[in-house]
Design a protein around this motif. Structure first.
Motif, PDB file in Angstrom:
ATOM      1  N   HIS A 148       0.842  -1.199   0.000  1.00  0.00           N
ATOM      2  CA  HIS A 148       0.000   0.000   0.000  1.00  0.00           C
ATOM      3  C   HIS A 148       0.882   1.256   0.000  1.00  0.00           C
ATOM      4  O   HIS A 148       1.992   1.240   0.523  1.00  0.00           O
ATOM      5  CB  HIS A 148      -0.917   0.011   1.223  1.00  0.00           C
ATOM      6  CG  HIS A 148      -1.793  -1.198   1.329  1.00  0.00           C
ATOM      7  ND1 HIS A 148      -2.931  -1.379   0.578  1.00  0.00           N
ATOM      8  CD2 HIS A 148      -1.669  -2.316   2.102  1.00  0.00           C
ATOM      9  CE1 HIS A 148      -3.489  -2.537   0.885  1.00  0.00           C
ATOM     10  NE2 HIS A 148      -2.744  -3.131   1.803  1.00  0.00           N
ATOM     11  N   PRO A 180       0.539   4.708   1.481  1.00  0.00           N
ATOM     12  CA  PRO A 180      -0.198   5.685   2.296  1.00  0.00           C
ATOM     13  C   PRO A 180       0.169   7.131   1.983  1.00  0.00           C
ATOM     14  O   PRO A 180      -0.640   8.029   2.204  1.00  0.00           O
ATOM     15  CB  PRO A 180       0.177   5.311   3.732  1.00  0.00           C
ATOM     16  CG  PRO A 180       1.453   4.554   3.618  1.00  0.00           C
ATOM     17  CD  PRO A 180       1.401   3.841   2.303  1.00  0.00           C
ATOM     18  N   TRP A 230      -7.022   9.565   4.896  1.00  0.00           N
ATOM     19  CA  TRP A 230      -5.766   8.845   5.078  1.00  0.00           C
ATOM     20  C   TRP A 230      -4.708   9.610   5.878  1.00  0.00           C
ATOM     21  O   TRP A 230      -3.602   9.112   6.061  1.00  0.00           O
ATOM     22  CB  TRP A 230      -5.189   8.465   3.711  1.00  0.00           C
ATOM     23  CG  TRP A 230      -6.082   7.557   2.939  1.00  0.00           C
ATOM     24  CD1 TRP A 230      -6.845   7.870   1.852  1.00  0.00           C
ATOM     25  CD2 TRP A 230      -6.338   6.178   3.213  1.00  0.00           C
ATOM     26  NE1 TRP A 230      -7.559   6.776   1.422  1.00  0.00           N
ATOM     27  CE2 TRP A 230      -7.266   5.712   2.248  1.00  0.00           C
ATOM     28  CE3 TRP A 230      -5.879   5.284   4.182  1.00  0.00           C
ATOM     29  CZ2 TRP A 230      -7.733   4.410   2.211  1.00  0.00           C
ATOM     30  CZ3 TRP A 230      -6.346   3.972   4.153  1.00  0.00           C
ATOM     31  CH2 TRP A 230      -7.257   3.552   3.179  1.00  0.00           C
ATOM     32  N   THR A 256      -3.690   7.671   9.015  1.00  0.00           N
ATOM     33  CA  THR A 256      -2.956   6.461   8.641  1.00  0.00           C
ATOM     34  C   THR A 256      -1.501   6.787   8.331  1.00  0.00           C
ATOM     35  O   THR A 256      -0.577   6.154   8.860  1.00  0.00           O
ATOM     36  CB  THR A 256      -3.608   5.799   7.412  1.00  0.00           C
ATOM     37  OG1 THR A 256      -4.972   5.501   7.706  1.00  0.00           O
ATOM     38  CG2 THR A 256      -2.877   4.519   7.040  1.00  0.00           C
ATOM     39  N   THR A 278       0.477   8.361  11.472  1.00  0.00           N
ATOM     40  CA  THR A 278       0.798   7.350  12.486  1.00  0.00           C
ATOM     41  C   THR A 278       2.052   6.590  12.088  1.00  0.00           C
ATOM     42  O   THR A 278       2.949   6.350  12.905  1.00  0.00           O
ATOM     43  CB  THR A 278      -0.372   6.363  12.658  1.00  0.00           C
ATOM     44  OG1 THR A 278      -1.531   7.073  13.090  1.00  0.00           O
ATOM     45  CG2 THR A 278      -0.036   5.294  13.687  1.00  0.00           C
ATOM     46  N   TYR A 279       2.128   6.243  10.810  1.00  0.00           N
ATOM     47  CA  TYR A 279       3.298   5.506  10.321  1.00  0.00           C
ATOM     48  C   TYR A 279       4.532   6.403  10.255  1.00  0.00           C
ATOM     49  O   TYR A 279       5.646   5.955  10.542  1.00  0.00           O
ATOM     50  CB  TYR A 279       2.992   4.904   8.949  1.00  0.00           C
ATOM     51  CG  TYR A 279       3.980   3.848   8.527  1.00  0.00           C
ATOM     52  CD1 TYR A 279       4.246   2.752   9.342  1.00  0.00           C
ATOM     53  CD2 TYR A 279       4.662   3.945   7.316  1.00  0.00           C
ATOM     54  CE1 TYR A 279       5.156   1.780   8.969  1.00  0.00           C
ATOM     55  CE2 TYR A 279       5.577   2.980   6.931  1.00  0.00           C
ATOM     56  CZ  TYR A 279       5.819   1.897   7.762  1.00  0.00           C
ATOM     57  OH  TYR A 279       6.730   0.937   7.388  1.00  0.00           O
ATOM     58  N   ASP A 309      -8.903  12.118  15.454  1.00  0.00           N
ATOM     59  CA  ASP A 309      -7.631  11.671  14.882  1.00  0.00           C
ATOM     60  C   ASP A 309      -6.473  12.500  15.434  1.00  0.00           C
ATOM     61  O   ASP A 309      -5.412  11.972  15.788  1.00  0.00           O
ATOM     62  CB  ASP A 309      -7.660  11.794  13.357  1.00  0.00           C
ATOM     63  CG  ASP A 309      -8.598  10.792  12.706  1.00  0.00           C
ATOM     64  OD1 ASP A 309      -9.276  10.054  13.446  1.00  0.00           O
ATOM     65  OD2 ASP A 309      -8.661  10.749  11.464  1.00  0.00           O
TER      66      ASP A 309
END
Length: 281
Positions: A112, A114, A125, A128, A131-132, A177
């Motif tokens: 994927h 992101p 997104w 997502t 966070t990474y 978020d």
């Protein structure tokens, strides 16, 4: 009378038997408890010791003492401000270790992308990706240094103070978020020692960044408008120059970076001594 005496004796005998049996039973229970629970106590003690040793090892790993202390420099700036060029220039020095942003990881998480997804639909997104990003930047900070000086492209601080903040302020990140990312970031900063000795801020105008961005043609960046670069620029200025938004974790060396490559290389050399002597500043 004889019958009464016999009954009394019988009762005393029963009481004695009951008392003896109860005492024996209690001793057996106590003995069983010792056999059953002592191993459990030993296991708990060992677990506590193991936990304590693990914490001590983590502390030794994260706190820089003596020869383990390395100079950490974070190169900050807008998209296309020249960070990669700066790092490539200093990477030719033996005593400097260079860590670029782990963009390849952000483009491929088990198939994927992101990073591309975030640019396409930041509201969906943003959490997502960020966070990474927070995870991979933390990993960068905590990795073992291979040279006396480490230069990093951006930091876990700018990931939160610039890019997460921009998503939130622009209305593209929901409150929940933002709250989750903020909780994670605050816990990391409070519990893990993340040293930064100097921030090199490559100060550029949004228009120059926009022109450079168009020239390098990264697929994920083709849809970035100049308004986005203007917002990112202002967040950098408020953080590192005006110091009105968030705490700055280290001294800041500002290098004007609107110039063409030859002049920028000259400026990097002009500031080499300031960068390498940052620990003594």
């Amino acid at each position: 009378m004889a019958l009464s005496c016999c009954i009394g004796q019988f009762r005393r005998t029963l009481a004695h038997i009951h008392s003896t049996a109860a005492g024996s039973f209690n001793q057996q229970i106590s003995h069983c408890q010792k056999r059953v629970y002592r191993p459990c106590t030993w296991i708990n003690t060992q677990t506590r010791l193991l936990s304590s040793r693990t914490q001590q090892n983590c502390t030794r790993k994260l706190v820089r003492n003596g020869e383990d202390k390395k100079l950490v420099i974070c190169v900050e700036g807008n998209i296309a401000s020249g960070k990669t060029t700066c790092l490539e220039h200093f990477s030719k020095t033996n005593e400097i270790e260079v860590l670029t942003e782990p963009i390849s990881k952000w483009r491929d998480v088990q198939g994927h992308n992101p990073l591309a997804l975030m640019y396409q639909d930041p509201s969906r997104w943003g959490l997502t990706l960020q966070t990474y990003v927070q995870l991979t930047m933390l990993n960068r900070h905590l990795s073992t240094a291979s040279a006396p000086v480490r230069m990093m492209e951006r930091s876990i601080y700018s990931a939160k103070y610039i890019f997460v903040e921009n998503l939130y302020r622009s209305g593209k990140m929901p409150d929940v978020d933002f709250a989750v990312l903020s909780e994670w970031f605050d816990w990391i900063i409070q519990n893990i020692f993340i040293p930064v000795d100097l921030i090199v801020y490559l100060q550029t105008t949004p228009q120059i960044c926009y022109e450079r961005l168009k020239e390098r043609c990264r697929v994920e960046e083709t849809m970035i408008p100049i308004e986005y670069l203007e917002a990112i620029h202002q967040l950098h200025e408020d953080w590192l120059i005006n110091k009105t938004s968030f705490k700055v974790p280290a001294p800041v060396l500002v290098i004007p970076a609107d110039h063409a490559l030859p002049k920028m290389l000259h400026k990097y050399e002009e500031n080499r001594e300031k960068i390498l002597l940052a620990r003594n500043a």
